[in-house]
Design an enzyme around this catalytic site. Structure first.
Site, PDB file in Angstrom:
ATOM      1  N   THR A 131      -3.607  -6.854  -5.885  1.00  0.00           N
ATOM      2  CA  THR A 131      -2.275  -6.831  -6.153  1.00  0.00           C
ATOM      3  C   THR A 131      -1.597  -6.905  -4.678  1.00  0.00           C
ATOM      4  OG1 THR A 131      -0.357  -5.091  -6.474  1.00  0.00           O
ATOM      5  CG2 THR A 131      -2.741  -4.322  -5.858  1.00  0.00           C
ATOM      6  N   ASP A 132      -0.214  -7.191  -4.743  1.00  0.00           N
ATOM      7  CA  ASP A 132       0.690  -7.649  -3.537  1.00  0.00           C
ATOM      8  C   ASP A 132       1.022  -6.350  -3.110  1.00  0.00           C
ATOM      9  OD1 ASP A 132       2.189  -6.667  -5.554  1.00  0.00           O
ATOM     10  OD2 ASP A 132       4.031  -8.430  -5.174  1.00  0.00           O
ATOM     11  N   GLU A 133       0.707  -5.092  -3.863  1.00  0.00           N
ATOM     12  CA  GLU A 133       1.039  -3.691  -3.333  1.00  0.00           C
ATOM     13  C   GLU A 133       0.198  -3.320  -2.200  1.00  0.00           C
ATOM     14  OE1 GLU A 133       2.403  -0.959  -6.287  1.00  0.00           O
ATOM     15  OE2 GLU A 133       2.882  -2.708  -7.818  1.00  0.00           O
ATOM     16  N   TYR A 136      -2.143   4.459  -5.766  1.00  0.00           N
ATOM     17  CA  TYR A 136      -2.599   3.094  -6.537  1.00  0.00           C
ATOM     18  C   TYR A 136      -2.696   2.060  -5.546  1.00  0.00           C
ATOM     19  CZ  TYR A 136      -2.133  -1.455  -8.869  1.00  0.00           C
ATOM     20  OH  TYR A 136      -2.182  -2.793  -9.221  1.00  0.00           O
ATOM     21  N   LYS A 161      -6.376   0.081  -4.386  1.00  0.00           N
ATOM     22  CA  LYS A 161      -6.694  -1.198  -4.539  1.00  0.00           C
ATOM     23  C   LYS A 161      -7.024  -1.918  -3.204  1.00  0.00           C
ATOM     24  CE  LYS A 161      -6.211  -3.558  -7.785  1.00  0.00           C
ATOM     25  NZ  LYS A 161      -7.104  -3.893  -8.847  1.00  0.00           N
TER      26      LYS A 161
END
Ligand code: NAD
Ligand code: TYD
Length: 340
Positions: A126-128, A150, A154
């Site tokens: 994810t970009d997060e 989260y 990741k």
């Protein structure tokens, strides 16, 4: 590539990926491996349940014995790992399952891929992992500054993927997708939550000032991006996968209300999410250089997504009347009250 283990394939993006790949590649067999948490739903796969090239296995990616057994029994040559706890708000309420599935689970899959000499492991990230950016767009070499449990889980998973490539020569590839929306998304995320609440004339709880920016990606475009990276990505490669559609949350909310044909009065400003990232934006030119590009405009994709939820109430109504109710109360009860 012939026998692909799609972990988390009963969730939102995973199930769309299963439809996409079965349609596109007539020689691939797909083995969906999913724990069926609150977010996993076999209804997402009902259209392919009789397909002879599709098999469902119920299991936990952190369960080493079962993972190894499935890899051996079905002669798996490739893993595409979608399995994760995926919702930021739930990670704030309770991080444990995020560490267990997203980090420990990915570790178990990496061991299985190494020990059984699989052709490739694709990590759906994810970009997060980058955290928030004020100006410009993240590139693949930028540092990780995750801000939620989260995002941190990741990021941890991705670091393990990198280490298994560097240390054991495992043929890995990573895509960092941006905020995704479309059919079969669990109604805890903003797009399906606001669409279904609007259909029901319920409040749309917008966090803080609603000016946070996300880079929106339609789910089919997310699947085609994974397809391109899986088949053409370099060993150990990492690819940003963003729709290039930066919108504030309030803009997204207003468009949803326009397509559902409901009043702005449904918007309710509620207490902000702690650690709320202000802006995500990705430079996806590396993946585009391999031939990927999004197929629909954001507005077309959002309008067709609204139509899908209007036409598929039988899919989301049981979810909203089930586990979701308790979560909604825990997550929004105090916020909605504190506004009154
Ligand atoms: P989702 O929550 O809809 O689905 C997750 C799936 O994983 C569910 O079917 C669930 O049952 C399964 N699962 C959870 N724990 C498991 C375990 N221990 N073992 C086996 N299966 C397990 O998530 P999603 O939105 O489809 O996201 C899929 C992947 O894409 C995730 O890895 C997520 O981090 C990533 N991603 C999501 C987005 C987004 O906007 N939704 C954006 C970028 C990346
Ligand atoms: P979300 O769909 O949870 O995705 P992510 O946190 O992974 O970006 O949220 C998208 C944006 O919408 C985020 O800035 C938080 C905001 N949001 C709200 O304003 N209200 C809500 O009820 C939800 C779920 C999200």
């Amino acid at each position: 590539m012939k026998n692909i283990l799609v972990t988390g394939g009963a969730g939102f993006i995973g199930s769309n990926f299963v439809h996409y790949i079965l349609d596109k590649y007539s020689s691939y067999n797909l083995f969906v491996f999913d724990k069926l948490t609150y977010a996993g739903n076999l209804d997402n796969l009902s259209e392919v349940q009789d397909n002879p090239r599709y098999v469902f296995v119920n299991g936990d990616i952190a369960d080493r014995e079962t993972v190894n057994e499935v890899v051996i029994t079905h002669q798996i040559d490739t893993i595409v790992n979608f399995a994760a706890e995926s919702h930021v708000d739930r990670s704030i309420l309770s991080p444990d399952a995020f560490i267990q599935t997203d980090i420990v689970g990915t570790h178990v899959l990496l061991d299985a891929a190494r020990d059984h000499k699989l052709e490739r492991l694709h990590q759906v990230s994810t970009d997060e992992v980058y955290g928030s950016i004020v100006e410009g767009r993240f590139k693949e070499g930028d540092v990780f500054e995750p801000n939620s449990p989260y995002a941190a889980s990741k990021a941890g998973a991705e670091l393990l993927v990198r280490a298994y490539h560097e240390t054991y020569g495992l043929n890995t590839v990573v895509t960092r997708g941006s905020n995704t929306f479309g059919p079969y998304q669990y109604p805890e995320k903003i797009a399906p939550l606001f669409i279904t609440n609007a259909i029901d004339n319920e409040s749309l709880p917008l966090y803080g000032d609603g000016l946070q920016v996300r880079d929106w990606l339609y789910v089919t475009d997310h699947c085609s991006g994974i397809d391109v990276a899986l088949h053409q990505g370099a060993p150990g490669g990492v690819y940003n996968l963003g729709g290039g559609n930066e919108r504030t949350n309030i803009e997204v909310t207003e468009l949803i209300l326009k397509y559902v044909d409901k009043s702005r009065d449904l918007i309710v400003s509620v207490e902000d999410r702690p650690g709320h990232d202000q802006r995500y934006a990705l430079d996806s030119s590396l993946l585009m250089s391999l031939g990927w590009s999004p197929s629909k405009t954001f507005e077309e994709a959002l309008e067709s997504t609204v139509k899908w939820y209007q036409d598929n109430e039988r899919w989301w109504r049981p979810i909203k009347d089930g586990e979701f109710k308790e979560y909604y109360l825990k997550q929004y009860g105090n916020r909605l009250q504190s506004r009154l």
